[in-house]
Write an enzyme that holds these catalytic residues in place. Structure first.
Site, PDB file in Angstrom:
ATOM      1  N   HIS A   1       2.375   6.299  -2.341  1.00 57.88           N
ATOM      2  CA  HIS A   1       3.617   6.580  -3.358  1.00 57.88           C
ATOM      3  C   HIS A   1       4.122   6.937  -4.397  1.00 57.88           C
ATOM      4  O   HIS A   1       5.579   7.576  -3.913  1.00 57.88           O
ATOM      5  CB  HIS A   1       4.700   6.579  -1.467  1.00 57.88           C
ATOM      6  CG  HIS A   1       4.267   6.890  -0.787  1.00 57.88           C
ATOM      7  ND1 HIS A   1       3.847   8.869   0.274  1.00 57.88           N
ATOM      8  CD2 HIS A   1       4.112   6.095   1.145  1.00 57.88           C
ATOM      9  CE1 HIS A   1       2.954   8.131   1.803  1.00 57.88           C
ATOM     10  NE2 HIS A   1       2.902   7.602   1.511  1.00 57.88           N
TER      11      HIS A   1
ATOM     12  N   ARG B   1       0.845  -1.102   0.047  1.00 57.76           N
ATOM     13  CA  ARG B   1       0.073   0.083   0.140  1.00 57.76           C
ATOM     14  C   ARG B   1       1.526   1.132   0.243  1.00 57.76           C
ATOM     15  O   ARG B   1       0.829   1.887  -0.605  1.00 57.76           O
ATOM     16  CB  ARG B   1      -1.060   0.026   0.898  1.00 57.76           C
ATOM     17  CG  ARG B   1      -1.504   1.638   1.582  1.00 57.76           C
ATOM     18  CD  ARG B   1      -1.260   2.077   2.637  1.00 57.76           C
ATOM     19  NE  ARG B   1      -1.664   2.746   2.709  1.00 57.76           N
ATOM     20  CZ  ARG B   1      -1.414   4.345   2.710  1.00 57.76           C
ATOM     21  NH1 ARG B   1      -0.292   4.162   3.277  1.00 57.76           N
ATOM     22  NH2 ARG B   1      -2.496   5.347   3.350  1.00 57.76           N
TER      23      ARG B   1
END
Length: 118
Positions: free
Chosen positions: A84, A79
């Protein structure tokens, strides 16, 4: 006692099941090449994998320990990488997650869900 301001961890398991089911539904019948070429499916699938990881961050450590067959740290780390955008998304790894990891994860989550104590 349950804090009314906090969401119960069991609801996050249910969320994870729903997100995983969406991933499998969105990609059903596809191969990797068609998945990559269908941008809306790709983006929606990616988002649901991110959401699986986000929900996993809300599962208490003791529940994670009791269900050590689920790779909690890897789910959260995935995740984080997706959110990011670390070094972009590797489509081979993403496809492997979809076809290999999500079905196994879904099975494990269903086991946790079916063993929930009220």
């Amino acid at each position: 006692m349950f804090n009314a301001g906090q969401r119960e961890w069991r609801l996050y398991i249910d969320d994870m099941i729903g997100f995983a089911e969406k991933v499998l539904s969105y990609t059903e019948g596809m191969d990797q090449a068609s998945f990559i070429s269908h941008h809306l499916t790709y983006d929606a699938t990616l988002r649901n994998i991110e959401l699986i990881g986000e929900a996993a961050t809300h599962i208490p450590d003791d529940i994670r320990a009791e269900n050590s067959g689920i790779p909690w740290r890897m789910i959260v780390a995935t995740r984080n990488r997706l959110i990011h955008g670390y070094l972009g998304v590797d489509d081979d790894i993403l496809w492997s997650i979809i076809v290999d990891e999500i079905p196994a994860l879904l099975s494990g989550l269903h086991n946790i869900s079916s063993n929930k104590i009220s």
